[in-house]
Design a protein around this motif. Structure first.
Motif, PDB file in Angstrom:
ATOM      1  N   ASN A 145       0.821  -1.224   0.000  1.00 49.94           N
ATOM      2  CA  ASN A 145       0.000   0.000   0.000  1.00 49.94           C
ATOM      3  C   ASN A 145       0.849   1.265   0.000  1.00 49.94           C
ATOM      4  OD1 ASN A 145      -2.342  -1.519   0.053  1.00 49.94           O
ATOM      5  ND2 ASN A 145      -2.437  -1.545   2.287  1.00 49.94           N
ATOM      6  N   ILE A 146       1.975   1.222  -0.707  1.00 43.84           N
ATOM      7  CA  ILE A 146       2.866   2.370  -0.809  1.00 43.84           C
ATOM      8  C   ILE A 146       2.941   2.783  -2.270  1.00 43.84           C
ATOM      9  CG2 ILE A 146       5.230   3.205  -0.488  1.00 43.84           C
ATOM     10  CD1 ILE A 146       5.524   1.041   1.693  1.00 43.84           C
ATOM     11  N   LEU A 147       2.565   4.006  -2.561  1.00 42.97           N
ATOM     12  CA  LEU A 147       2.582   4.507  -3.939  1.00 42.97           C
ATOM     13  C   LEU A 147       3.884   5.278  -4.134  1.00 42.97           C
ATOM     14  CD1 LEU A 147       0.711   4.477  -6.418  1.00 42.97           C
ATOM     15  CD2 LEU A 147      -0.129   6.700  -5.691  1.00 42.97           C
ATOM     16  N   ASN A 148       4.967   4.553  -4.455  1.00 39.01           N
ATOM     17  CA  ASN A 148       6.265   5.220  -4.562  1.00 39.01           C
ATOM     18  C   ASN A 148       6.488   5.819  -5.943  1.00 39.01           C
ATOM     19  OD1 ASN A 148       7.243   3.150  -6.310  1.00 39.01           O
ATOM     20  ND2 ASN A 148       7.786   1.893  -4.549  1.00 39.01           N
ATOM     21  N   ILE A 149       7.621   6.493  -6.099  1.00 43.01           N
ATOM     22  CA  ILE A 149       7.879   7.263  -7.319  1.00 43.01           C
ATOM     23  C   ILE A 149       8.214   6.374  -8.517  1.00 43.01           C
ATOM     24  CG2 ILE A 149      10.396   7.590  -7.205  1.00 43.01           C
ATOM     25  CD1 ILE A 149       7.675  10.286  -7.727  1.00 43.01           C
ATOM     26  N   ASP A 150       8.464   5.061  -8.270  1.00 39.44           N
ATOM     27  CA  ASP A 150       8.763   4.147  -9.371  1.00 39.44           C
ATOM     28  C   ASP A 150       7.491   3.647 -10.056  1.00 39.44           C
ATOM     29  OD1 ASP A 150      11.514   4.246  -9.237  1.00 39.44           O
ATOM     30  OD2 ASP A 150      11.636   2.698  -7.692  1.00 39.44           O
ATOM     31  N   VAL A 151       6.339   3.883  -9.461  1.00 34.46           N
ATOM     32  CA  VAL A 151       5.084   3.394 -10.054  1.00 34.46           C
ATOM     33  C   VAL A 151       4.840   3.986 -11.441  1.00 34.46           C
ATOM     34  CG1 VAL A 151       2.570   3.409  -9.808  1.00 34.46           C
ATOM     35  CG2 VAL A 151       4.006   2.826  -7.851  1.00 34.46           C
ATOM     36  N   PRO A 152       4.912   5.316 -11.622  1.00 31.14           N
ATOM     37  CA  PRO A 152       4.679   5.841 -12.976  1.00 31.14           C
ATOM     38  C   PRO A 152       5.726   5.385 -13.982  1.00 31.14           C
ATOM     39  CG  PRO A 152       5.426   7.589 -11.487  1.00 31.14           C
ATOM     40  CD  PRO A 152       5.102   6.412 -10.649  1.00 31.14           C
ATOM     41  N   ILE A 153       6.973   5.231 -13.573  1.00 30.67           N
ATOM     42  CA  ILE A 153       8.019   4.770 -14.496  1.00 30.67           C
ATOM     43  C   ILE A 153       7.742   3.326 -14.907  1.00 30.67           C
ATOM     44  CG2 ILE A 153      10.482   4.283 -14.734  1.00 30.67           C
ATOM     45  CD1 ILE A 153      11.040   6.609 -12.871  1.00 30.67           C
ATOM     46  N   ALA A 154       7.417   2.466 -13.926  1.00 35.11           N
ATOM     47  CA  ALA A 154       7.111   1.065 -14.232  1.00 35.11           C
ATOM     48  C   ALA A 154       5.891   0.962 -15.140  1.00 35.11           C
ATOM     49  CB  ALA A 154       6.874   0.298 -12.933  1.00 35.11           C
TER      50      ALA A 154
END
Length: 770
Positions: A202-211
């Protein structure tokens, strides 16, 4: 991130179930070696009863989101009391309760949320820098695939129709697909894994949009070649991953080159007293000169600098400096003492078991445990923005993509990916730490040592400065001392000398240095009463040293000068009078400060020096005397209640309460191994007259950071405009993203370097002009 944790009630997750989840199969047995006590002992840097502390190297730390998650591990596991990240070194220092968990479970937890530690006993023992070789391999694979996919795309670029369409188009397309597989699932796996583990927790980190961008390009391209709809975007995909990794490589190289020079702390001006082998000579040495086997003298309130064995004395060790637990622990001769403990019961002698890495002491000093009582004077803009950044960018990407699906579906995928990549907040996230890190390095070179970067912001916001007198604006090593009273016997002098030997008060150290040498003895009892004096006992004799009320002087004669009174066996003997000498540059410093700040001297001494100080200091300087430690603390509270931001500059001993209460507490050090976690910074006494310059540098640093934020925002706005309007391809976005980060780093580094050098080395009188 904070809201996400609490929205999902994640902080009490381990309270709800005894077995909240099965260990993934890839972790089974992986960390069994951490059940071995010998291995744990080599890795653990502190262990006492149920508290253990370990520093782990985490290669995957790369943004402010990582820092936030790792410094909130206590919300994921109740056995973790504190976790502190060193971003430049990619390490996290974890304090945990061994009665509730084990080191193996801590490491498993870190792995489960995407931050697998790199553990190497050889590297740990040698202290070598960790080299992330996997980045080189991934960069090589991505570069090789990108080059080949570009060549295979040439027929499409140049619209070679006949031979290409009829014979080899499917072969070339499937070759491009084959080259893309290792790029996505090996070279780009860090982004995918980080995003997956973040979402799983449940952590929306900064790698989500890149992935998301990588997966959308890969799936869309695969669908096109499977159904013969087109050649796909494999060139953009492989180029995207290659340039992302290339940007990370250059950022890493830049970061390593600057390194914030965090080892500035290795010049920390703490000294310790080393005792010669024949017990006749005591000398002050720098802490980093300590060698295994050295016998050291640790006075009352001094910090133990190295792991050691207790030889002589009554040891009562306060490990709150390390663990936050304030209950002192009694030790006997032969017991092991850990570095970072503070002696609380007179002087002891210890034997060093090893040399010391100076950074370890300052790592203790910067422990988050001691930040809890400090008022937050600033809102951290970077943290505030990054908290909602990913959600905002995802919304923009979805809205823009939806628009282009209706207007021109062929551009929709490019728009979606370009938005996710161009808006990466790396430039914004790096501006503040690089600027502060560079200034910390500069301060360190000039013997000004800050607990953390936040102190720079707090210094810039200060508007009121309070100075202690004794040991702060006075030079205790150059005091002229005279004795008035009944002559002391040899036994009384010896007891006086050995009682003073255990104290770290500036007057005690000054008086100790002037007395004749006597045989060293271990006191039976020792007690220090802050703001009053010290008391020692040996055999049948006792002595009190301090204020006239403390020693119960029957005459209670008022002294205009600073004085220390003596009584032995409850009989008043006399007093020593100290004629103060003030630090070089005092007048000029107060003149500079008074033009910008409200400046005061607040002292526990009597008013004997008032007339002299009024002559040499600006008329606006307020003078407060006969102030006990509690009075100083209350005075600062009153100022803060009137919306004043207070900086307190003291000696770190009797001023501990005032230093803790102030917005910024600075302790003046004269090569004495005593300081309090209450202070936020330590200034070498030789740099005393530079305080005004240091404050100016802090203010200008904030201006540099604000300007870099504006530049970063403009970059993101302009980039998003071109991405949303379909004028920016993903590969160009991937090139621009690291370039923007590096340009911000260069901007803040060059400006802070230039500003610091120019201001600190200016000619006299240039401060106001600058």
């Amino acid at each position: 991130m904070y809201e996400i944790f609490f929205t999902n009630n994640l902080s009490c997750y381990y309270d709800l179930q005894s077995t909240p989840g099965a260990i993934p199969k890839e972790l089974e047995g992986k960390y069994d070696y951490l059940d071995n006590p010998d291995i744990i002992e080599r890795l653990i840097e502190f262990s006492n009863e149920n508290i253990q502390i370990i520093t782990l190297y985490i290669p995957h730390i790369h943004c402010s989101s990582c820092i936030w998650i790792l410094e909130n591990l206590h919300k994921l596991h109740t056995s973790i009391s504190a976790s502190q990240v060193n971003f430049p070194k990619k390490t996290v220092r974890v304090t945990f309760d061994t009665s509730k968990t084990t080191l193996k479970e801590i490491v498993t937890l870190l792995n489960s949320i995407g931050y697998e530690p790199y553990i190497s006993l050889e590297d740990y023992s040698k202290g070598n820098q960790h080299i992330n070789r996997s980045l080189f391999y991934k960069l090589g694979v991505a570069g090789f695939a990108f080059g080949n996919v570009m060549f295979l795309s040439f027929p499409e670029y140049f619209e070679v129709s006949e031979y290409w369409l009829e014979q080899y188009k499917h072969v070339f397309r499937w070759l491009m697909f084959a080259f893309s597989i290792p790029v996505v699932f090996y070279a780009g796996q860090e982004y995918l894994i980080s995003a997956y583990k973040g979402l799983r927790n449940n952590i929306l980190n900064i790698d989500v949009p890149i992935a998301l961008g990588i997966l959308v390009l890969f799936i869309r391209s695969t669908v096109e070649i499977v159904f013969d709809l087109g050649t796909g975007f494999f060139d953009s995909l492989t180029g995207l991953v290659f340039f992302l990794l290339l940007g990370k490589f250059f950022q890493q190289k830049t970061y390593t080159f600057l390194s914030f020079e965090r080892d500035y702390k290795s010049y920390f001006p703490i000294a310790v007293t080393r005792i010669s082998s024949d017990q006749k000579l005591e000398e002050n040495i720098q802490v980093y000169e300590i060698k295994e086997g050295d016998r050291l003298l640790i006075r009352n309130e001094e910090l133990i600098p190295v792991d050691s064995i207790l030889i002589n004395g009554n040891a009562r060790i306060d490990y709150s400096f390390v663990t936050g637990e304030s209950e002192p622990v009694s030790k006997r001769s032969g017991d092991k003492l850990f570095a970072g403990g503070k002696q609380m019961n007179g002087a002891i002698e210890i034997e060093a078991l090893k040399s010391v890495e100076q950074s370890y002491l300052t790592q203790l000093w910067s422990n988050d445990i001691f930040k809890k009582n400090k008022a937050d004077s600033f809102t951290n803009l970077t943290d505030m923005v990054s908290q909602y950044f990913t959600i905002i960018i995802l919304c923009i990407a979805v809205i823009a993509t939806s628009y282009w699906l209706f207007k021109d579906a062929s551009k929709a995928i490019n728009v979606f990916t370009a938005v996710l990549i161009i808006a990466c907040p790396c430039a914004l996230a790096l501006a503040r730490p690089f600027a502060f890190g560079n200034v910390l390095r500069f301060f360190g070179k000039h013997k000004f040592y800050l607990k953390n970067a936040e102190v720079i912001e707090q210094m810039a916001n200060a508007d009121t400065i309070l100075f202690d007198k004794t040991g702060t604006i006075t030079v205790h090593k150059k005091n002229n001392i005279e004795y008035h009273g009944q002559p002391l016997s040899h036994t009384e002098e010896a007891l006086l000398k050995n009682t003073l030997r255990a104290s770290n008060h500036p007057l005690s150290r000054s008086l100790y240095d002037t007395l004749a040498a006597h045989e060293i003895m271990t006191l039976d009892e020792y007690q220090e009463y802050i703001g009053s004096g010290i008391e020692g006992k040996h055999a049948e004799n006792s002595i009190k040293i301090g204020s006239t009320n403390f020693v119960e002087n029957p005459d209670n004669e008022k002294q205009l000068n600073t004085s220390v009174h003596i009584s032995t066996n409850d009989n008043y003997r006399g007093h020593f009078i100290f004629y103060n000498q003030y630090r070089k540059g005092l007048e000029n410093l107060f003149k500079k400060l008074s033009s910008t700040y409200e400046v005061s001297i607040i002292s526990g001494d009597n008013q004997g020096e008032r007339s002299y100080l009024q002559k040499i200091l600006p008329k606006t300087t307020s003078l407060l005397f006969n102030q006990k430690p509690k009075d100083k603390l209350n005075h600062i509270k009153n100022l803060q209640e009137n919306d004043r931001n207070v900086m307190m500059i003291g000696d770190g001993l009797n001023d501990a309460g005032a230093l803790a209460q102030s917005n910024v507490g600075i302790a003046i050090s004269e090569n004495v191994n005593v300081f309090s976690p209450a202070c936020d910074a330590i200034l070498d006494a030789s740099e005393f007259e530079k305080i005004s310059d240091l404050l100016h540098i802090s203010k200008k640093t904030i201006r540099v950071i604000k300007s870099s934020f504006i530049i970063s925002f403009f970059y993101n706005i302009i980039g998003l405009y071109f991405a949303v309007t379909g004028q920016l391809s993903p590969i160009v976005a991937a090139i621009l993203m690291p370039l923007s980060s590096i340009s911000i780093v260069i901007y803040v580094t060059v400006l802070t370097n230039f500003m610091s050098f120019k201001l600190y080395h200016k000619k006299k009188g240039d401060v106001e002009a600058l």
